[in-house]
Design a protein around this motif. Structure first.
Motif, PDB file in Angstrom:
ATOM      1  N   GLU A 145      42.401  47.028  40.956  1.00  0.00           N
ATOM      2  CA  GLU A 145      42.150  46.159  41.553  1.00  0.00           C
ATOM      3  C   GLU A 145      43.254  44.751  41.469  1.00  0.00           C
ATOM      4  O   GLU A 145      43.493  44.071  40.060  1.00  0.00           O
ATOM      5  CB  GLU A 145      40.804  45.696  41.599  1.00  0.00           C
ATOM      6  CG  GLU A 145      40.439  44.719  43.072  1.00  0.00           C
ATOM      7  CD  GLU A 145      39.152  43.965  42.988  1.00  0.00           C
ATOM      8  OE1 GLU A 145      38.092  44.374  43.552  1.00  0.00           O
ATOM      9  OE2 GLU A 145      38.495  43.349  41.699  1.00  0.00           O
ATOM     10  N   VAL A 146      43.745  43.936  42.721  1.00  0.00           N
ATOM     11  CA  VAL A 146      43.740  42.509  42.765  1.00  0.00           C
ATOM     12  C   VAL A 146      42.525  41.782  43.649  1.00  0.00           C
ATOM     13  O   VAL A 146      42.977  42.562  44.719  1.00  0.00           O
ATOM     14  CB  VAL A 146      45.496  42.117  43.543  1.00  0.00           C
ATOM     15  CG1 VAL A 146      45.740  41.095  44.033  1.00  0.00           C
ATOM     16  CG2 VAL A 146      46.824  43.106  42.570  1.00  0.00           C
ATOM     17  N   ASN A 147      42.040  41.445  42.421  1.00  0.00           N
ATOM     18  CA  ASN A 147      40.863  40.505  43.132  1.00  0.00           C
ATOM     19  C   ASN A 147      41.706  39.236  44.017  1.00  0.00           C
ATOM     20  O   ASN A 147      41.663  38.362  43.415  1.00  0.00           O
ATOM     21  CB  ASN A 147      40.245  40.018  42.025  1.00  0.00           C
ATOM     22  CG  ASN A 147      38.237  39.366  42.937  1.00  0.00           C
ATOM     23  OD1 ASN A 147      38.293  38.562  42.468  1.00  0.00           O
ATOM     24  ND2 ASN A 147      37.772  40.552  42.161  1.00  0.00           N
ATOM     25  N   SER A 148      40.830  38.715  45.020  1.00  0.00           N
ATOM     26  CA  SER A 148      42.210  37.697  45.772  1.00  0.00           C
ATOM     27  C   SER A 148      40.844  36.455  45.005  1.00  0.00           C
ATOM     28  O   SER A 148      41.132  35.609  46.075  1.00  0.00           O
ATOM     29  CB  SER A 148      41.720  38.330  47.160  1.00  0.00           C
ATOM     30  OG  SER A 148      42.837  38.933  47.301  1.00  0.00           O
ATOM     31  N   ASN A 149      40.504  36.489  45.013  1.00  0.00           N
ATOM     32  CA  ASN A 149      39.262  35.840  44.465  1.00  0.00           C
ATOM     33  C   ASN A 149      39.444  33.516  44.221  1.00  0.00           C
ATOM     34  O   ASN A 149      40.717  34.414  42.632  1.00  0.00           O
ATOM     35  CB  ASN A 149      38.359  35.656  43.546  1.00  0.00           C
ATOM     36  CG  ASN A 149      37.011  34.762  43.605  1.00  0.00           C
ATOM     37  OD1 ASN A 149      37.778  33.573  43.279  1.00  0.00           O
ATOM     38  ND2 ASN A 149      35.917  34.653  44.460  1.00  0.00           N
ATOM     39  N   LEU A 150      40.409  33.136  44.654  1.00  0.00           N
ATOM     40  CA  LEU A 150      41.048  32.234  44.040  1.00  0.00           C
ATOM     41  C   LEU A 150      40.983  31.309  42.470  1.00  0.00           C
ATOM     42  O   LEU A 150      41.339  30.989  41.964  1.00  0.00           O
ATOM     43  CB  LEU A 150      41.121  30.529  45.064  1.00  0.00           C
ATOM     44  CG  LEU A 150      39.961  30.562  45.445  1.00  0.00           C
ATOM     45  CD1 LEU A 150      39.660  29.439  44.132  1.00  0.00           C
ATOM     46  CD2 LEU A 150      39.864  29.857  46.669  1.00  0.00           C
ATOM     47  N   ARG A 151      39.613  32.432  41.832  1.00  0.00           N
ATOM     48  CA  ARG A 151      39.457  31.802  40.235  1.00  0.00           C
ATOM     49  C   ARG A 151      39.946  33.089  39.786  1.00  0.00           C
ATOM     50  O   ARG A 151      39.938  33.104  38.921  1.00  0.00           O
ATOM     51  CB  ARG A 151      38.171  31.598  40.201  1.00  0.00           C
ATOM     52  CG  ARG A 151      37.428  30.101  41.374  1.00  0.00           C
ATOM     53  CD  ARG A 151      36.510  29.464  40.526  1.00  0.00           C
ATOM     54  NE  ARG A 151      35.652  28.142  40.993  1.00  0.00           N
ATOM     55  CZ  ARG A 151      35.891  27.854  42.227  1.00  0.00           C
ATOM     56  NH1 ARG A 151      35.714  28.973  43.558  1.00  0.00           N
ATOM     57  NH2 ARG A 151      35.603  26.627  42.053  1.00  0.00           N
TER      58      ARG A 151
END
Length: 583
Positions: free
Chosen positions: A512-518
């Motif tokens: 996964e590329v987790n898109s949460n900005l943090r």
């Protein structure tokens, strides 16, 4: 101008100070408000200044009490109750909680017992062995604090991309409205979509630099002018420094290429040019084949390009290289060979496979989240709430029985929805690589995202064994936020992206590329390394409310930094292809 990020930061601080004082319930409400403020699609301060107070009242998680505090801050620049909390606990909360293992309650305890207020105090107390003497602490905790103080110092110097880029968009919107300016674009790391940035760098083209600077300094969002001249200006907007450089129109392209960077990319490109009797700099591309001393000045030789950025690459026989790729990771050789990737775009994304609802730690119902996904034009959408397990926030994970109940609820929503709704779960990868789901649950689900949430201080060997074991589990479809890092907060697991990519490719498991900005986890270079091993990825938002489905923007650009194409991304595939992939 008060930005949404600035407002959100105040309420995050509110939550931290309340938690440090052992106040129950309220911290969660303030954190939820902060998250929703940060995700709000338009500047809240602008809405208030336009007299639209209902816009604040309609933000999810913002009741009358928090709404009044938002208004107070926008109007006065402070919140009286927050100032009182700061007086009672005069600490650098943001810096101290960047130290791994130090949360707000720890900060409160250390202040009360040792009067620790900042990182210097914390380091001195740890070196003196004073922390282990405090009730609830010990030598291991003290050593962990000591080892992580320096990291906390370094990460405090950069802004998150997702917090700074909206401001950059506002800067561009304003500059585009200035009559004296003919063209404008952001530059530097923010144009390359790095996960953290220093300042917001903007570039403008104008016949009169002085007129352009004068107009820029009239922007009402500016809080403070740092310095200015006829071609440059630096200002502060909220907590962020914005630097503007103005060039003549015929040099806009060369300046944009030069100031976008990266430094390593530019050095490699300049050397590539030298080998072809060319000279590149911020003023243009120059043919120096007939020049005795190419280093005699910046504008030596025949100028053959510079008005547009594409011309700068064309002058060397290269196609334009997207900014996300300009990190000297092989992009120039790929361009020369005609092998640049056809990068993924936001329009290629057909669904989201990792999102949450109020069943665990999300803020909205299944129906509300699915409706928001349908409005985005997605073909499919997965609910993947937390399963119970170590590291799940607030113990809000679902038991196997509750997961089966939720699957039934998801099937009912799917039957009435305009898009395909998949039943998923975010399982926890424990320290040994197990995911803790029963066979009946596994059989009932469409998609299983397995993520590390605890034991994030493992050494690299243990972390690798743990994640590979999860990848090898035939039930697991996606490894969520593989390192578990939080930008500017914790480093997470030390992962070998190449090894993970090889294992994921062998076992048909997506990373996964987790898109949460943090998070932005995996990050660009890790994505590239995994793809080179034959792995595939998913770009998910980890959304906890409808507004944060917008985070896909950050994930897509992060994947682009890793050279990802649509074929590399499972949620850019059609539904039939996706179902064939899911275990």
């Amino acid at each position: 101008m008060t930005t949404n990020a600035e407002l959100a930061a105040r309420f995050e601080e509110f939550a931290d100070l309340l938690e440090a004082d052992d106040v129950e319930y309220k911290p969660r409400a303030y954190r939820r408000a902060a998250e929703n403020i940060l995700a709000h699609p338009s500047p809240i301060a602008d809405q208030l200044e336009a007299g639209n107070e209902e816009a604040v009242e309609n933000i999810d998680g913002v009741g009358d009490a928090i709404s009044s505090k938002i208004v107070e801050y926008v109007e006065t620049g402070e919140i009286e109750e927050l100032e009182e909390l700061r007086e009672d606990l005069p600490v650098d909360m943001a810096a101290l909680t960047r130290v791994e293992g130090v949360g707000p309650k720890t900060v409160g305890s250390l202040y009360r017992e040792l009067e620790i207020q900042d990182l210097d105090d914390l380091e001195a107390a740890a070196e003196a062995g004073e922390i282990q003497a405090v009730k609830g602490f010990g030598p291991k905790t003290e050593q962990n604090i000591l080892e992580n103080v320096e990291f906390a110092r370094t990460i405090g110097q950069r802004q998150l991309l997702g917090e700074a880029r909206p401001l950059a968009d506002d800067v561009l919107e304003y500059l585009e409205s200035v009559d004296a300016i003919t063209e404008t674009e952001v530059a530097g790391s923010i144009r390359r979509w790095r996960e953290t940035i220093g300042d917001v760098d903007a570039l403008a083209a104008a016949d009169s630099g002085a007129d352009a600077i004068e107009a820029f300094l009239e922007w009402e969002s500016i809080d403070d002018e740092i310095e200015s001249g006829p071609e440059k200006a630096s200002v502060r907007v909220g907590d962020v420094r914005v630097d503007l450089r103005v060039v003549v129109p015929e040099e806009f392209g060369s300046a944009l290429q030069y100031f976008t960077g990266s430094k390593d990319h530019n050095v490699r490109l300049r050397n590539y040019a030298i080998e072809r009797d060319m000279k590149l700099n911020e003023y243009g591309a120059f043919d120096v084949s007939d020049v005795d001393d190419p280093d005699a000045g910046q504008r030596v030789g025949e100028r053959v390009a510079g008005e547009t950025e594409a011309e700068m690459y064309e002058a060397l026989g290269l196609p334009w290289i997207p900014p996300e790729l300009r990190e000297d990771r092989g992009e120039i050789d790929a361009a020369a060979a005609g092998e640049l990737p056809d990068l993924i775009t936001q329009g290629d994304i057909r669904g989201d496979l990792h999102t949450h609802t109020e069943w665990s730690d999300g803020n909205n119902t299944i129906e509300e989240m699915v409706e928001a996904a349908a409005e985005r034009g997605y073909d499919y959408y997965a609910i993947a709430d937390h399963a119970e397990g170590p590291g799940v926030v607030g113990g809000m994970g679902l038991s196997d029985t509750e997961i089966l109940e939720q699957v039934e609820a998801i099937r009912e929503v799917d039957a009435a929805a305009d898009i395909e709704v998949l039943a998923g779960i975010e399982a926890n990868i424990d320290a040994d690589g197990e995911i803790g789901l029963g066979d009946e649950v596994i059989d009932a689900l469409d998609v299983i995202v397995a993520s590390p949430h605890s034991a994030l201080d493992q050494d690299s060997a243990a972390a690798a064994d743990r994640l590979v074991r999860a990848i090898e589990n035939p039930a697991v479809d996606v490894i969520g936020h593989p390192s578990g890092r939080l930008l500017n907060e914790r480093e997470g697991l030390a992962i070998d992206a190449s090894a993970l990519g090889a294992a994921a490719a062998e076992h048909d498991t997506a990373l996964e590329v987790n898109s949460n900005l943090r998070r932005l986890d995996l990050w660009g270079s890790a994505v590239q390394a995994a793809l080179e091993e034959g792995a595939i990825i998913a770009i998910n938002t980890d959304a906890h409310q409808p507004a944060t489905l917008e985070y896909v923007r950050w994930g897509v650009h992060t994947a682009r930094r890793g050279w990802a194409e649509p074929a590399d991304v499972i949620n850019a595939w059609d539904l039939e292809e996706l179902r064939n992939f899911l275990h």
